[in-house]
Design a protein around this motif. Sequence first.
Motif, PDB file in Angstrom:
ATOM      1  N   LEU A 228     -11.481  -9.915  24.094  1.00 22.56           N
ATOM      2  CA  LEU A 228     -10.856  -9.618  22.811  1.00 22.56           C
ATOM      3  C   LEU A 228     -10.218  -8.247  22.867  1.00 22.56           C
ATOM      4  CD1 LEU A 228     -13.464 -10.515  20.082  1.00 22.56           C
ATOM      5  CD2 LEU A 228     -11.160 -11.405  20.336  1.00 22.56           C
ATOM      6  N   SER A 229      -9.046  -8.085  22.290  1.00 25.90           N
ATOM      7  CA  SER A 229      -8.497  -6.741  22.268  1.00 25.90           C
ATOM      8  C   SER A 229      -8.736  -6.046  20.933  1.00 25.90           C
ATOM      9  CB  SER A 229      -7.016  -6.760  22.607  1.00 25.90           C
ATOM     10  OG  SER A 229      -6.298  -7.353  21.572  1.00 25.90           O
ATOM     11  N   HIS A 230      -9.261  -6.777  19.955  1.00 25.92           N
ATOM     12  CA  HIS A 230      -9.532  -6.129  18.667  1.00 25.92           C
ATOM     13  C   HIS A 230     -10.914  -6.473  18.145  1.00 25.92           C
ATOM     14  CE1 HIS A 230      -5.609  -4.512  18.301  1.00 25.92           C
ATOM     15  NE2 HIS A 230      -5.037  -5.688  18.414  1.00 25.92           N
ATOM     16  N   TYR A 231     -11.588  -5.467  17.650  1.00 26.85           N
ATOM     17  CA  TYR A 231     -12.882  -5.682  17.006  1.00 26.85           C
ATOM     18  C   TYR A 231     -12.657  -6.040  15.543  1.00 26.85           C
ATOM     19  CZ  TYR A 231     -16.957  -4.534  14.286  1.00 26.85           C
ATOM     20  OH  TYR A 231     -17.981  -4.600  13.376  1.00 26.85           O
ATOM     21  N   ALA A 232     -13.364  -7.030  15.055  1.00 29.92           N
ATOM     22  CA  ALA A 232     -13.386  -7.312  13.618  1.00 29.92           C
ATOM     23  C   ALA A 232     -14.809  -7.675  13.236  1.00 29.92           C
ATOM     24  CB  ALA A 232     -12.436  -8.458  13.279  1.00 29.92           C
ATOM     25  N   PRO A 233     -15.298  -7.153  12.106  1.00 24.69           N
ATOM     26  CA  PRO A 233     -16.664  -7.485  11.679  1.00 24.69           C
ATOM     27  C   PRO A 233     -16.763  -8.956  11.275  1.00 24.69           C
ATOM     28  CG  PRO A 233     -15.554  -6.128  10.037  1.00 24.69           C
ATOM     29  CD  PRO A 233     -14.626  -6.238  11.195  1.00 24.69           C
ATOM     30  N   GLY A 277     -18.129   2.746  13.711  1.00 23.06           N
ATOM     31  CA  GLY A 277     -19.579   2.817  13.586  1.00 23.06           C
ATOM     32  C   GLY A 277     -20.021   2.305  12.221  1.00 23.06           C
ATOM     33  N   ALA A 278     -19.270   2.684  11.188  1.00 23.27           N
ATOM     34  CA  ALA A 278     -19.618   2.268   9.829  1.00 23.27           C
ATOM     35  C   ALA A 278     -19.457   0.756   9.681  1.00 23.27           C
ATOM     36  CB  ALA A 278     -18.734   2.994   8.819  1.00 23.27           C
ATOM     37  N   LEU A 279     -18.377   0.192  10.228  1.00 22.12           N
ATOM     38  CA  LEU A 279     -18.169  -1.262  10.122  1.00 22.12           C
ATOM     39  C   LEU A 279     -19.281  -2.016  10.849  1.00 22.12           C
ATOM     40  CD1 LEU A 279     -14.285  -1.540  10.588  1.00 22.12           C
ATOM     41  CD2 LEU A 279     -15.593  -1.923   8.481  1.00 22.12           C
ATOM     42  N   HIS A 280     -19.615  -1.561  12.058  1.00 19.11           N
ATOM     43  CA  HIS A 280     -20.697  -2.210  12.813  1.00 19.11           C
ATOM     44  C   HIS A 280     -21.997  -2.162  12.022  1.00 19.11           C
ATOM     45  CE1 HIS A 280     -19.269  -3.410  16.747  1.00 19.11           C
ATOM     46  NE2 HIS A 280     -18.577  -2.293  16.872  1.00 19.11           N
ATOM     47  N   GLU A 281     -22.291  -0.997  11.452  1.00 21.19           N
ATOM     48  CA  GLU A 281     -23.569  -0.832  10.771  1.00 21.19           C
ATOM     49  C   GLU A 281     -23.638  -1.689   9.503  1.00 21.19           C
ATOM     50  OE1 GLU A 281     -24.850   3.265  10.638  1.00 21.19           O
ATOM     51  OE2 GLU A 281     -26.225   2.745   8.996  1.00 21.19           O
ATOM     52  N   LEU A 282     -22.552  -1.709   8.727  1.00 23.65           N
ATOM     53  CA  LEU A 282     -22.560  -2.530   7.513  1.00 23.65           C
ATOM     54  C   LEU A 282     -22.616  -4.008   7.876  1.00 23.65           C
ATOM     55  CD1 LEU A 282     -20.008  -0.659   5.207  1.00 23.65           C
ATOM     56  CD2 LEU A 282     -22.503  -0.798   4.951  1.00 23.65           C
ATOM     57  N   ASP A 283     -21.919  -4.393   8.925  1.00 21.53           N
ATOM     58  CA  ASP A 283     -21.912  -5.788   9.360  1.00 21.53           C
ATOM     59  C   ASP A 283     -23.326  -6.223   9.753  1.00 21.53           C
ATOM     60  OD1 ASP A 283     -20.294  -8.016   9.573  1.00 21.53           O
ATOM     61  OD2 ASP A 283     -19.933  -7.737  11.710  1.00 21.53           O
ATOM     62  N   ALA A 284     -24.036  -5.303  10.405  1.00 19.35           N
ATOM     63  CA  ALA A 284     -25.390  -5.620  10.881  1.00 19.35           C
ATOM     64  C   ALA A 284     -26.354  -5.855   9.725  1.00 19.35           C
ATOM     65  CB  ALA A 284     -25.905  -4.491  11.770  1.00 19.35           C
ATOM     66  N   ALA A 287     -24.439  -8.619   5.139  1.00 13.33           N
ATOM     67  CA  ALA A 287     -23.767  -8.891   3.865  1.00 13.33           C
ATOM     68  C   ALA A 287     -22.666  -9.931   4.084  1.00 13.33           C
ATOM     69  CB  ALA A 287     -23.171  -7.608   3.307  1.00 13.33           C
ATOM     70  N   SER A 288     -22.333 -10.670   3.030  1.00  8.23           N
ATOM     71  CA  SER A 288     -21.267 -11.667   3.172  1.00  8.23           C
ATOM     72  C   SER A 288     -19.906 -10.978   3.143  1.00  8.23           C
ATOM     73  CB  SER A 288     -21.362 -12.704   2.061  1.00  8.23           C
ATOM     74  OG  SER A 288     -21.183 -12.072   0.813  1.00  8.23           O
ATOM     75  N   GLY A 289     -19.865  -9.821   2.525  1.00  9.53           N
ATOM     76  CA  GLY A 289     -18.576  -9.138   2.457  1.00  9.53           C
ATOM     77  C   GLY A 289     -18.742  -7.621   2.475  1.00  9.53           C
ATOM     78  N   ILE A 290     -17.689  -6.940   2.926  1.00  7.70           N
ATOM     79  CA  ILE A 290     -17.657  -5.482   2.878  1.00  7.70           C
ATOM     80  C   ILE A 290     -16.495  -5.085   1.967  1.00  7.70           C
ATOM     81  CG2 ILE A 290     -17.372  -3.341   4.201  1.00  7.70           C
ATOM     82  CD1 ILE A 290     -18.384  -4.857   6.694  1.00  7.70           C
ATOM     83  N   ALA A 291     -16.814  -4.428   0.871  1.00 10.47           N
ATOM     84  CA  ALA A 291     -15.773  -3.914  -0.023  1.00 10.47           C
ATOM     85  C   ALA A 291     -15.415  -2.514   0.464  1.00 10.47           C
ATOM     86  CB  ALA A 291     -16.288  -3.862  -1.453  1.00 10.47           C
ATOM     87  N   VAL A 292     -14.122  -2.216   0.568  1.00 10.30           N
ATOM     88  CA  VAL A 292     -13.690  -0.940   1.141  1.00 10.30           C
ATOM     89  C   VAL A 292     -12.913  -0.134   0.105  1.00 10.30           C
ATOM     90  CG1 VAL A 292     -12.461   0.166   3.043  1.00 10.30           C
ATOM     91  CG2 VAL A 292     -13.490  -2.086   3.392  1.00 10.30           C
ATOM     92  N   ALA A 293     -13.330   1.100  -0.095  1.00  8.34           N
ATOM     93  CA  ALA A 293     -12.654   1.990  -1.049  1.00  8.34           C
ATOM     94  C   ALA A 293     -11.206   2.232  -0.616  1.00  8.34           C
ATOM     95  CB  ALA A 293     -13.400   3.320  -1.108  1.00  8.34           C
ATOM     96  N   PRO A 294     -10.324   2.581  -1.556  1.00  5.93           N
ATOM     97  CA  PRO A 294      -8.934   2.876  -1.191  1.00  5.93           C
ATOM     98  C   PRO A 294      -8.849   4.064  -0.231  1.00  5.93           C
ATOM     99  CG  PRO A 294      -9.196   2.708  -3.587  1.00  5.93           C
ATOM    100  CD  PRO A 294     -10.571   2.700  -3.000  1.00  5.93           C
ATOM    101  N   ILE A 295      -8.004   3.940   0.782  1.00  9.64           N
ATOM    102  CA  ILE A 295      -7.776   5.009   1.757  1.00  9.64           C
ATOM    103  C   ILE A 295      -6.291   5.355   1.684  1.00  9.64           C
ATOM    104  CG2 ILE A 295      -7.962   5.670   4.207  1.00  9.64           C
ATOM    105  CD1 ILE A 295     -10.594   4.456   3.692  1.00  9.64           C
ATOM    106  N   PRO A 296      -5.945   6.628   1.520  1.00 17.32           N
ATOM    107  CA  PRO A 296      -4.518   6.980   1.396  1.00 17.32           C
ATOM    108  C   PRO A 296      -3.713   6.625   2.651  1.00 17.32           C
ATOM    109  CG  PRO A 296      -5.928   8.949   1.350  1.00 17.32           C
ATOM    110  CD  PRO A 296      -6.843   7.773   1.388  1.00 17.32           C
ATOM    111  N   GLU A 297      -2.497   6.161   2.446  1.00 15.17           N
ATOM    112  CA  GLU A 297      -1.629   5.701   3.532  1.00 15.17           C
ATOM    113  C   GLU A 297      -0.825   6.884   4.082  1.00 15.17           C
ATOM    114  OE1 GLU A 297      -1.813   2.537   4.555  1.00 15.17           O
ATOM    115  OE2 GLU A 297      -0.070   2.446   5.879  1.00 15.17           O
ATOM    116  N   ARG A 298      -1.534   7.879   4.617  1.00 14.00           N
ATOM    117  CA  ARG A 298      -0.839   8.997   5.254  1.00 14.00           C
ATOM    118  C   ARG A 298      -1.675   9.504   6.423  1.00 14.00           C
ATOM    119  NH1 ARG A 298      -4.085  13.027   3.412  1.00 14.00           N
ATOM    120  NH2 ARG A 298      -4.894  12.662   1.330  1.00 14.00           N
ATOM    121  N   GLY A 299      -1.011  10.136   7.408  1.00 15.70           N
ATOM    122  CA  GLY A 299      -1.706  10.657   8.574  1.00 15.70           C
ATOM    123  C   GLY A 299      -2.575   9.578   9.201  1.00 15.70           C
ATOM    124  N   LEU A 300      -3.823   9.933   9.537  1.00 15.58           N
ATOM    125  CA  LEU A 300      -4.730   8.970  10.164  1.00 15.58           C
ATOM    126  C   LEU A 300      -5.089   7.810   9.236  1.00 15.58           C
ATOM    127  CD1 LEU A 300      -7.084  11.375  12.133  1.00 15.58           C
ATOM    128  CD2 LEU A 300      -5.510   9.690  13.089  1.00 15.58           C
TER     129      LEU A 300
END
Length: 323
Positions: A228-233, A277-284, A287-300
Amino acid sequence: METGKTERLDPTARGLARAVGILGAGGRVAFPTETVYGLGADARNGAAVAGIYAAKGRPSFNPLIAHVADVAMARRYVVWSDLADRLAGAFWPGPLTLVLPLRPDAGISDLTTAGLDTLAVRVPAHPLAQALLRAFDGPLAAPSANPSGRISPTTAEHVLAGLDGRIEAVLMGGACGVGVESTILGLGAEPVLLRPGGLPVEALEAMLGAPLSTGGSADAPSSPGQLLSHYAPRAGLRLEAETARKGEVLLGFGPVAGEITLSASGDLHEAAAALFGALHELDARGASGIAVAPIPERGLGRAINDRLRRAAAPRDRDGTAGA
Ligand code: AMP
Ligand code: MG
């Protein structure tokens, strides 16, 4: 590390010592390899690897190649095999990258592997790259030392034309000989050519005694031996969330505090270093789902959102992300 002036380091013992000091403090040093100039940072340090993305302005996270001095150093980080040993014996140092299972005790940042449980390793042949890796005595993540979307640099002047003031230092070696990136070979159940490059595929096939498969789409391997070239929880992702719904865990950012928060102060650099690390830990947590807070679309934030959007995309039945 704060960047201001980019130091021009001479290819001397003194220049190498300075480069090692910068790398040890989490900084970025561009250095010549026999393929192209690499933008190096300590592959074990997430904040340092986030710095590579910040300098390049790369809008997406993909796994990076860990450069090492020799087979002994590679074996600290990956699960070695007989086939890897034969290939390394024939083609290292040189423009061949091997993708192997990551050792559980490797200590490699999951930003280097982009969350995968494999690691790409290579031993560059350039004498200055060799000297730097021996002096540093650790793995350097090093994609090409150019701003995202520009061509790969084969001289220190090319590096400075793109990254002056954006990285801590450049080792001023001469021009690179090969000029194209390394050939990447995945060593899962069977060898798979992941990227053609500076080592001719014919040379690999002659050694393996069989034609090389190139795999299907990298995102959806068609047979078990492929990588796989991409990780997904496993859990589904819901983006732009302020709160968790029933059955979800919340990944926080800035003012939105979650079960895990990528950066309470809203620092995108810190968030990038913590993402996989956070995605792996929450996935472990199952939970059936991970809700993700808004992240600004700039820089990283662009690269973080790109990864989150891919992870949120519909899956096929194997649980791998769709195209
Ligand atoms: P570069 O930009 O030259 O550093 O090459 C990085 C490329 O190596 C990525 O685009 C990936 O395609 C490939 N790569 C690195 N690590 C892995 C891995 N663990 N599994 C599959 N491909 C990888
Ligand atoms: Mg490149």
